[in-house]
Structure formats: C-alpha cells, structure tokens
Design a protein around this motif. Structure first.
Motif, PDB file in Angstrom:
ATOM      1  N   LYS A   1     -72.814 -86.668  51.003  1.00 16.77           N
ATOM      2  CA  LYS A   1     -73.158 -86.108  52.315  1.00 16.77           C
ATOM      3  C   LYS A   1     -71.986 -85.316  52.895  1.00 16.77           C
ATOM      4  O   LYS A   1     -72.178 -84.248  53.473  1.00 16.77           O
ATOM      5  N   LYS A   2     -70.777 -85.827  52.734  1.00 22.69           N
ATOM      6  CA  LYS A   2     -69.588 -85.135  53.257  1.00 22.69           C
ATOM      7  C   LYS A   2     -69.358 -83.813  52.508  1.00 22.69           C
ATOM      8  O   LYS A   2     -69.066 -82.789  53.132  1.00 22.69           O
TER       9      LYS A   2
ATOM     10  N   ALA B   1     -79.181 -88.299  48.948  1.00 25.05           N
ATOM     11  CA  ALA B   1     -78.066 -87.876  49.803  1.00 25.05           C
ATOM     12  C   ALA B   1     -77.692 -86.414  49.588  1.00 25.05           C
ATOM     13  O   ALA B   1     -76.950 -85.845  50.381  1.00 25.05           O
TER      14      ALA B   1
ATOM     15  N   GLY C   1     -73.636 -96.857  48.278  1.00 24.68           N
ATOM     16  CA  GLY C   1     -73.269 -96.513  49.654  1.00 24.68           C
ATOM     17  C   GLY C   1     -72.097 -95.556  49.717  1.00 24.68           C
ATOM     18  O   GLY C   1     -72.114 -94.575  50.465  1.00 24.68           O
ATOM     19  N   LEU C   2     -71.076 -95.812  48.928  1.00 30.74           N
ATOM     20  CA  LEU C   2     -69.909 -94.935  48.891  1.00 30.74           C
ATOM     21  C   LEU C   2     -70.277 -93.573  48.310  1.00 30.74           C
ATOM     22  O   LEU C   2     -69.904 -92.531  48.854  1.00 30.74           O
TER      23      LEU C   2
ATOM     24  N   ILE D   1     -61.967 -89.826  51.864  1.00 28.90           N
ATOM     25  CA  ILE D   1     -63.013 -88.860  51.502  1.00 28.90           C
ATOM     26  C   ILE D   1     -62.698 -87.489  52.081  1.00 28.90           C
ATOM     27  O   ILE D   1     -62.853 -86.471  51.407  1.00 28.90           O
TER      28      ILE D   1
ATOM     29  N   LYS E   1     -63.127 -93.101  55.203  1.00 35.99           N
ATOM     30  CA  LYS E   1     -63.485 -91.761  55.701  1.00 35.99           C
ATOM     31  C   LYS E   1     -62.303 -90.799  55.601  1.00 35.99           C
ATOM     32  O   LYS E   1     -62.483 -89.617  55.315  1.00 35.99           O
TER      33      LYS E   1
ATOM     34  N   GLN F   1     -73.161 -92.079  48.324  1.00 42.00           N
ATOM     35  CA  GLN F   1     -73.957 -91.334  49.303  1.00 42.00           C
ATOM     36  C   GLN F   1     -73.058 -90.698  50.361  1.00 42.00           C
ATOM     37  O   GLN F   1     -73.252 -89.535  50.728  1.00 42.00           O
ATOM     38  N   THR F   2     -72.094 -91.462  50.851  1.00 43.10           N
ATOM     39  CA  THR F   2     -71.173 -90.958  51.871  1.00 43.10           C
ATOM     40  C   THR F   2     -70.390 -89.759  51.346  1.00 43.10           C
ATOM     41  O   THR F   2     -70.235 -88.752  52.049  1.00 43.10           O
TER      42      THR F   2
END
Length: 138
Positions: A19-20, A47, A12-13, A126, A123, A15-16
């Motif tokens: 994507k960013k 992702a 999950g992390l 990141i 967030k 992927q985030t």
C-alpha cells in the motif's frame, strides 16, 4: 522497476508495504507478492500487487527464473524456519541467492536483535525503504 514483497501468515506487513509503495510510487513499479500460503498472497494482491505467487515451489521457481530489482520482507525471509516456521530452508536460500537488493525489515522476534534498530518503528523502516526505491528509479 520490478519488486517482490514476501510475507507469510496473513501478510499484514506485506500489505502495509505494498500500500505504501502504491501510494508513494504508484504504477511505476511492478509488484509480485510472494506468499508462503494462499491467504498471505491473496491479501497482498488485494493491497495492490500486480500478481501473486504462493507456496514453496512457486516462490523458489520465481526466485531462480526472474530478474527483479529488489525483494522486501521481514528478516525471517532469509532465516530457515522464519516467520513462525513458514520459511523453509529452500525459500530462505532462494531469497538469499537472488541477485537484487534485499530490504530486510528487522522485526525483533525469535531471539534476533539487530543493534541500532531499537527505536525504529515499522512505518519509519517502510518509509526509508520506499525513499530508497524512489532514489534508485532515477
């Protein structure tokens, strides 16, 4: 610029993060997803990672034979037994020994507390990583 993103479990992390990076930097960066298992790797590739590498042997081989600019992942990536035991001592050592910038996301798990990170949201961390990567691309 070449970046590796390491994650485990369902990524999950990871992927985030990917994507960013894709949203902010787009295709100017080559991303390798380093997943401790096939599910994590697959999710990171979906992702937006360019390529995925799964498992201890493949991750360690990648770390020893590739020159990258940075690796991004949770603090558990440099801790033997990190990320609920998915980071083996060999993976932790391989990541730690890489000659690149290591962006460590300070998740407050497993009794690890890094002073000064208490009020930071994932967030925001990141975002700071992506801004630093952008500034190093010039």
């Amino acid at each position: 610029m070449k970046i590796a993103v390491l994650d485990a479990q369902g990524a999950g992390l990871g992927q985030t993060i990917i994507k960013k990076i894709r949203k902010e930097i787009s295709l100017d960066v080559y991303i390798t997803a380093l997943g401790t298992n096939a599910i994590a790797t697959s999710n990171m590739v979906r992702a937006g990672a360019n390529v995925g590498i799964s498992g201890e042997n493949a991750i360690c081989s990648f770390c020893m034979t590739n020159k990258i600019d940075s690796v991004i992942g949770p603090i558990g990536m440099i801790c033997s037994g990190g990320i609920n035991g998915e980071i083996t001592p060999v993976i932790a050592k391989s990541i730690f020994n890489m000659d690149c910038t290591k962006y460590i996301i300070p998740l407050q798990k497993h009794g690890i507390y890094i002073p000064g990170t208490r009020n930071l949201q994932i967030k925001d961390i990141i975002e700071e990583i992506v801004l630093d990567i952008k500034s190093n691309m010039s």
